[in-house]
Scaffold this motif. Structure first.
Motif, PDB file in Angstrom:
ATOM      1  N   UNK A 107     -30.392  17.568   0.745  1.00 10.95           N
ATOM      2  CA  UNK A 107     -30.326  16.437   1.353  1.00 10.95           C
ATOM      3  C   UNK A 107     -31.194  15.810   0.393  1.00 10.95           C
ATOM      4  N   UNK A 108     -32.374  15.907   1.594  1.00 12.38           N
ATOM      5  CA  UNK A 108     -33.918  15.185   1.745  1.00 12.38           C
ATOM      6  C   UNK A 108     -34.520  15.342  -0.674  1.00 12.38           C
ATOM      7  N   UNK A 109     -34.106  16.869  -0.635  1.00 13.55           N
ATOM      8  CA  UNK A 109     -34.937  16.862  -2.511  1.00 13.55           C
ATOM      9  C   UNK A 109     -33.777  15.966  -3.194  1.00 13.55           C
ATOM     10  N   UNK A 110     -32.458  16.039  -2.745  1.00 14.10           N
ATOM     11  CA  UNK A 110     -32.024  15.604  -3.955  1.00 14.10           C
ATOM     12  C   UNK A 110     -32.454  14.346  -3.903  1.00 14.10           C
ATOM     13  N   UNK A 111     -32.204  13.379  -2.882  1.00 15.47           N
ATOM     14  CA  UNK A 111     -32.432  12.109  -2.632  1.00 15.47           C
ATOM     15  C   UNK A 111     -33.701  12.006  -3.023  1.00 15.47           C
ATOM     16  N   UNK A 112     -35.124  12.785  -3.179  1.00 15.51           N
ATOM     17  CA  UNK A 112     -36.179  12.311  -3.871  1.00 15.51           C
ATOM     18  C   UNK A 112     -36.572  12.653  -4.921  1.00 15.51           C
ATOM     19  N   UNK A 113     -35.614  13.844  -5.451  1.00 13.49           N
ATOM     20  CA  UNK A 113     -35.925  13.625  -6.741  1.00 13.49           C
ATOM     21  C   UNK A 113     -34.771  13.029  -8.035  1.00 13.49           C
ATOM     22  N   UNK A 114     -33.488  12.447  -6.965  1.00 12.04           N
ATOM     23  CA  UNK A 114     -32.942  11.744  -7.345  1.00 12.04           C
ATOM     24  C   UNK A 114     -32.897   9.827  -8.288  1.00 12.04           C
ATOM     25  N   UNK A 115     -34.096   9.659  -7.232  1.00 17.22           N
ATOM     26  CA  UNK A 115     -35.007   8.461  -6.992  1.00 17.22           C
ATOM     27  C   UNK A 115     -36.419   8.641  -7.370  1.00 17.22           C
ATOM     28  N   UNK A 116     -36.658   9.311  -7.630  1.00 12.84           N
ATOM     29  CA  UNK A 116     -37.834   9.604  -7.627  1.00 12.84           C
ATOM     30  C   UNK A 116     -38.322  10.912  -9.145  1.00 12.84           C
ATOM     31  N   UNK A 117     -37.812  11.607  -9.115  1.00 13.16           N
ATOM     32  CA  UNK A 117     -38.529  12.276  -9.695  1.00 13.16           C
ATOM     33  C   UNK A 117     -38.722  11.819 -12.090  1.00 13.16           C
ATOM     34  N   UNK A 118     -38.229  11.067 -12.071  1.00  8.06           N
ATOM     35  CA  UNK A 118     -38.117  10.158 -13.076  1.00  8.06           C
ATOM     36  C   UNK A 118     -39.799   9.990 -13.375  1.00  8.06           C
TER      37      UNK A 118
ATOM     38  N   UNK B 246     -39.782  19.902  14.045  1.00 11.72           N
ATOM     39  CA  UNK B 246     -38.772  18.976  13.058  1.00 11.72           C
ATOM     40  C   UNK B 246     -39.300  18.188  11.953  1.00 11.72           C
ATOM     41  N   UNK B 247     -40.445  17.671  12.454  1.00 16.34           N
ATOM     42  CA  UNK B 247     -40.833  16.517  11.316  1.00 16.34           C
ATOM     43  C   UNK B 247     -41.630  17.263  10.285  1.00 16.34           C
ATOM     44  N   UNK B 248     -42.750  18.175  11.175  1.00 16.79           N
ATOM     45  CA  UNK B 248     -43.737  18.724  10.860  1.00 16.79           C
ATOM     46  C   UNK B 248     -42.731  19.425   8.993  1.00 16.79           C
ATOM     47  N   UNK B 249     -41.706  19.706   9.541  1.00 20.35           N
ATOM     48  CA  UNK B 249     -41.065  20.950   8.293  1.00 20.35           C
ATOM     49  C   UNK B 249     -40.782  20.739   7.705  1.00 20.35           C
ATOM     50  N   UNK B 250     -40.210  19.256   7.528  1.00 27.81           N
ATOM     51  CA  UNK B 250     -39.393  18.366   6.988  1.00 27.81           C
ATOM     52  C   UNK B 250     -40.861  17.644   6.269  1.00 27.81           C
ATOM     53  N   UNK B 251     -42.008  17.611   6.357  1.00 26.97           N
ATOM     54  CA  UNK B 251     -42.534  16.810   5.340  1.00 26.97           C
ATOM     55  C   UNK B 251     -43.865  17.966   4.805  1.00 26.97           C
ATOM     56  N   UNK B 252     -43.262  19.346   5.577  1.00 27.45           N
ATOM     57  CA  UNK B 252     -44.515  20.019   4.723  1.00 27.45           C
ATOM     58  C   UNK B 252     -43.203  20.576   3.785  1.00 27.45           C
ATOM     59  N   UNK B 253     -41.998  20.766   3.968  1.00 29.86           N
ATOM     60  CA  UNK B 253     -40.849  20.244   2.601  1.00 29.86           C
ATOM     61  C   UNK B 253     -40.903  19.642   1.554  1.00 29.86           C
ATOM     62  N   UNK B 254     -41.197  18.876   1.846  1.00 26.46           N
ATOM     63  CA  UNK B 254     -41.813  17.572   0.906  1.00 26.46           C
ATOM     64  C   UNK B 254     -42.828  17.615   0.276  1.00 26.46           C
ATOM     65  N   UNK B 255     -43.237  18.031   0.626  1.00 29.32           N
ATOM     66  CA  UNK B 255     -44.925  18.296   0.494  1.00 29.32           C
ATOM     67  C   UNK B 255     -44.884  19.428  -0.885  1.00 29.32           C
ATOM     68  N   UNK B 256     -44.001  20.442  -0.667  1.00 31.47           N
ATOM     69  CA  UNK B 256     -43.883  22.032  -1.669  1.00 31.47           C
ATOM     70  C   UNK B 256     -42.807  21.284  -3.015  1.00 31.47           C
ATOM     71  N   UNK B 257     -41.765  20.385  -2.431  1.00 30.97           N
ATOM     72  CA  UNK B 257     -41.241  20.183  -3.350  1.00 30.97           C
ATOM     73  C   UNK B 257     -42.171  18.907  -4.375  1.00 30.97           C
ATOM     74  N   UNK B 258     -42.940  18.170  -3.881  1.00 30.43           N
ATOM     75  CA  UNK B 258     -43.569  17.991  -4.709  1.00 30.43           C
ATOM     76  C   UNK B 258     -44.450  18.488  -5.525  1.00 30.43           C
TER      77      UNK B 258
END
Ligand code: PGA
Length: 249
Positions: free
Chosen positions: A141-152, A181-193
């Protein structure tokens, strides 16, 4: 070095007089530190807050804006209007805007573009709902929110983007994500970027955590390597609590 940021989202609280009292108290008690402090009062108090805080290191943000430059959008405020009163930052994509005002990723992408076109920094919020987490879909869910609004966006635009991970189930509920939980998600977000852009970009973006951050839990959450600060709701309405959170790093 990534910027450490503490931003206060006042939501629909504080009338003009109460807002000025809180802003003045913040100014009086503000101690210079490495942490970037931002407050987001309601629209009616932005001009006064900008005046009062002029020359200080506390920045003023809006809680929302429209994507159009001007026109027949009754009740809306544009990026250039925010600029004209001295506002250089805007919160976009807050879960309350998504839930109560039907803001979609597509709409948010347009708002992000309008903010950046006006040289306004964006604090972009996103986060999963409890039902997503219960079935293990939070990363998706988080990856798609970031991708859809920011990856352009081109890589060069990201110096005006701050991310704020706010699990919906933790906002205003008193329930906080655990620091892990916060750290895991933040690390995942950074990896996605990193996968989409570059390691340099991923390492340079400040990622804030939001959801029931209080003086009692801020230190532990902020101590996590990928957590660069917080977006604070309820506790931002009290000067002592807010200052204690700012000094939790
Ligand atoms: P809260 O709100 O700190 O009151 O949970 C956070 C937010 O909505 O940004």
């Amino acid at each position: 070095m990534r910027k450490q940021i503490v931003a206060g989202n006042w939501k629909m609280n504080k009338d003009y007089v109460d807002s000025e009292i809180l802003v003045s108290k913040l100014l009086e008690t503000h101690q210079h530190s490495a942490v970037d402090v931002i407050i987001a009062p309601p629209f009616t108090n932005l001009l006064a807050a900008c005046h009062t805080l002029k020359g200080s290191s506390i920045a003023v943000a809006a809680q929302n804006m429209h994507f159009a430059e001007s026109g027949a959008y009754t009740g809306e405020i544009s990026a250039s209007m925010l600029k004209s009163v001295g506002v250089n930052t805007v919160i976009l994509g807050h879960s309350e805007r998504r839930a109560y005002f039907n803001e979609t990723d597509e709409l948010l992408a347009k708002k992000v573009d309008a903010a950046l076109a006006n040289d306004i920094r964006v604090i972009f919020c996103f986060g999963e709902e409890l039902r997503d987490r219960k079935v293990g879909k939070e990363n998706e869910v988080v990856a798609s929110q970031i991708k859809n609004a920011l990856f352009h966006l081109p890589e060069s635009s990201w110096n005006q983007i701050v991310l704020a991970y706010e699990p919906v189930w933790a906002i205003g509920t008193g329930e906080t994500a655990t620091p892990e939980q916060a750290q895991d998600m933040h690390a995942f977000i950074r990896k996605t970027l990193e996968d989409q852009y570059s390691t340099t970009l991923a390492d340079s973006i400040s990622i804030l955590y939001g959801g029931s951050v209080k003086p009692a839990n801020a230190k532990e959450i902020f101590s996590k390597p990928d957590v660069d600060g917080g977006l604070i709701g309820g506790a931002a309405l009290d000067v002592d609590m807010f200052n204690a959170i700012v000094h939790s790093f």
